[in-house]
Scaffold this motif. Structure first.
Motif, PDB file in Angstrom:
ATOM      1  N   GLU A  53     -30.099 -16.178 -29.599  1.00  0.00           N
ATOM      2  CA  GLU A  53     -29.933 -17.630 -29.468  1.00  0.00           C
ATOM      3  C   GLU A  53     -30.164 -18.349 -30.789  1.00  0.00           C
ATOM      4  OE1 GLU A  53     -32.567 -18.923 -26.426  1.00  0.00           O
ATOM      5  OE2 GLU A  53     -31.579 -17.790 -24.825  1.00  0.00           O
ATOM      6  N   SER A  54     -30.789 -17.669 -31.753  1.00  0.00           N
ATOM      7  CA  SER A  54     -31.094 -18.265 -33.054  1.00  0.00           C
ATOM      8  C   SER A  54     -30.866 -17.229 -34.145  1.00  0.00           C
ATOM      9  CB  SER A  54     -32.553 -18.755 -33.077  1.00  0.00           C
ATOM     10  OG  SER A  54     -32.869 -19.374 -34.296  1.00  0.00           O
ATOM     11  N   PRO A  55     -29.608 -16.814 -34.358  1.00  0.00           N
ATOM     12  CA  PRO A  55     -29.301 -15.717 -35.272  1.00  0.00           C
ATOM     13  C   PRO A  55     -29.292 -16.147 -36.737  1.00  0.00           C
ATOM     14  CG  PRO A  55     -27.280 -16.551 -34.337  1.00  0.00           C
ATOM     15  CD  PRO A  55     -28.396 -17.342 -33.697  1.00  0.00           C
ATOM     16  N   ALA A  56     -28.991 -15.189 -37.596  1.00  0.00           N
ATOM     17  CA  ALA A  56     -28.901 -15.463 -39.031  1.00  0.00           C
ATOM     18  C   ALA A  56     -27.745 -16.409 -39.321  1.00  0.00           C
ATOM     19  CB  ALA A  56     -28.716 -14.148 -39.790  1.00  0.00           C
ATOM     20  N   LEU A  57     -27.769 -17.017 -40.501  1.00  0.00           N
ATOM     21  CA  LEU A  57     -26.733 -17.954 -40.916  1.00  0.00           C
ATOM     22  C   LEU A  57     -25.359 -17.300 -40.851  1.00  0.00           C
ATOM     23  CD1 LEU A  57     -26.011 -20.730 -42.196  1.00  0.00           C
ATOM     24  CD2 LEU A  57     -26.289 -19.630 -44.423  1.00  0.00           C
ATOM     25  N   GLY A  58     -24.416 -17.981 -40.214  1.00  0.00           N
ATOM     26  CA  GLY A  58     -23.050 -17.481 -40.128  1.00  0.00           C
ATOM     27  C   GLY A  58     -22.770 -16.614 -38.931  1.00  0.00           C
ATOM     28  N   VAL A  59     -23.816 -16.280 -38.139  1.00  0.00           N
ATOM     29  CA  VAL A  59     -23.640 -15.459 -36.942  1.00  0.00           C
ATOM     30  C   VAL A  59     -23.608 -16.370 -35.722  1.00  0.00           C
ATOM     31  CG1 VAL A  59     -24.600 -13.611 -35.516  1.00  0.00           C
ATOM     32  CG2 VAL A  59     -24.801 -13.512 -38.021  1.00  0.00           C
ATOM     33  N   GLU A  60     -22.650 -16.173 -34.860  1.00  0.00           N
ATOM     34  CA  GLU A  60     -22.515 -17.021 -33.683  1.00  0.00           C
ATOM     35  C   GLU A  60     -23.615 -16.706 -32.677  1.00  0.00           C
ATOM     36  OE1 GLU A  60     -19.105 -18.215 -30.332  1.00  0.00           O
ATOM     37  OE2 GLU A  60     -18.642 -16.881 -32.012  1.00  0.00           O
TER      38      GLU A  60
END
Length: 421
Positions: free
Chosen positions: A222-229
């Motif tokens: 629900e709160s992934p790395a930058l650029g990951v959906e």
């Protein structure tokens, strides 16, 4: 090479206060430019500069001539939109903080009492590798020394970004850069002590013994790395979601990572909001404000560590680590200057047969002046090993208000003289 024009992002101080958020020990790479209340840091290969007023966050950057950072977002409509995405992601701006404070306050009178002076504290969404190494550095350390160590890592092993006003800015080094043959000895010579071995060994594990993307793969979906959906996560449980427990246990396999460091990385690098880092400072808050240790639970061990985290998760929910960080910040010596000056006047009148005694007691309380940054200690050692070394709350310790002065004036007035016309 210079900075671009300031861009403006409408965000109130109640939703984000960078001066508090960047000072409270989440990230150790931001540099305060004291002359103009500006903060600077390299994020995802971009030198970002920030300042803020009551209604807006202002940001700007420079165009780097070096190759893009591997984790930088792919170019879309413009460089400006990419920069905006970095700012919004890093400061976790998708969450409405006012609503969260309202929710936590309704569930916890202690939070409601203390949080009013500490609005705008957000949990940063840092790069997981940077968070991991930074918190390994934090073992038995204070903010100033941790920041110095992190800056040395960047200067000696991170990619160069730019030189502005005579200062060189580097990004954070990759696991591969810290897994070189001479890294451990070099870090020891730079003052890292026993942490040099932990950083080197962990870099070797992450870069050679784990598959590519392993660390980011531990992130909250629900709160992934930058650029990951983002995608839906599992159901919340008192001990945290299964993905959080898995991430926590996986981090404990690394060198220099105990329960507290693992929880810091889960919360600030992997997006697990229910992660509650418990050190002796938080244990003291739990004892003082939430009645832990009032019976047989006198020390912080694995059982009480888990009990504190589970209690706060049950109390505050999926963002328990965020709420915990607000109370943690409110309890730090470095933020004691938030206390407002107050004056209390007590008048006691005693009437005897012959005279009237009037006792006036004036107590002035003032906010503590924040100590110099190098004196601010935020211990993030392995709490389970160090809890018994740190001592309990000092006898007679106040509730946070320092009584700077107290004057007592006693006047005795003869009834005969007082009643004389």
């Amino acid at each position: 090479m210079g900075f671009s024009e300031w861009r403006k992002l409408p965000v109130s101080l109640s939703e984000l206060c960078i001066n508090t958020t960047l000072r409270c020990g989440q990230s150790f790479r931001w540099q305060k430019i004291s002359d103009n209340e500006e903060w600077r840091c390299v994020l995802h290969g971009r030198l970002l500069s920030l300042k803020q007023d009551s209604s807006c966050l202002y940001y700007r950057t420079i165009q780097s001539s070096s190759a893009p950072h591997p984790s930088a977002p792919a170019p879309q409509s413009s460089a400006d939109s990419d920069l905006l995405r970095i700012v919004q992601h890093y400061f976790n701006l998708s969450s409405n903080l006012t609503d969260l404070y309202t929710q936590w306050s309704s569930q916890d009178p202690n939070f409601k009492k203390k949080a009013a002076q500490f609005t705008g504290i957000r949990i940063l969404r840092q790069d997981a590798w940077e968070a991991l190494v930074s918190f390994i550095c934090s073992s038995n350390n204070n903010i100033a020394r941790i920041s110095q160590m992190v800056e040395k890592l960047c200067l000696h092993y991170g990619p160069f970004i730019a030189t502005i006003e005579g200062r060189a800015y580097h990004d954070f080094p990759s696991p591969e850069a810290l897994a070189g043959k001479d890294v451990e000895s070099n870090l020891r010579s730079l003052g890292f002590g026993y942490r040099a071995k932990y950083i080197y060994q962990t870099a070797v594990i992450v870069s050679r013994d784990r598959e590519d993307g392993w660390l980011d793969g531990l992130s909250n979906p629900e709160s992934p790395a930058l650029g990951v959906e983002s995608r839906p996560g599992d159901e919340m449980k008192p001990q945290g979601r299964p993905g959080y427990r898995e991430a926590h246990e996986s981090l404990l396999e690394l060198q220099g990572v105990g329960p507290k460091v693992a929880d810091c990385v889960c919360l600030m690098g992997l997006g697990w909001g229910e992660s509650v880092p418990v050190d002796t400072h938080v244990w003291q808050i739990a004892q003082r404000d939430y009645r832990f240790g009032k019976s047989s639970q006198k020390t912080l061990n694995k059982a009480t560590y888990d009990a504190v985290g589970n209690h706060f998760r049950k109390l505050w929910g999926k963002e328990a680590g965020w709420a915990h960080s607000v109370l943690f910040t409110a309890d730090l010596r470095s933020f004691a200057d938030r206390l407002a000056a107050t004056k209390k006047v007590d008048v006691d009148v005693k009437d005897s047969k012959s005279q009237v005694e009037i006792k006036t007691e004036v107590t002035t309380a003032v906010g503590l002046k924040a100590p110099k940054e190098e004196d601010v200690e935020i211990k993030v050692e392995d709490a389970l090993e160090e809890a018994t070394k740190r001592g309990k709350k000092r006898k007679g310790q106040s509730d946070g208000v320092v009584h700077a002065s107290k004057t007592v004036e006693t006047r005795r007035v003869s009834k005969r003289l007082r009643d004389k016309p």
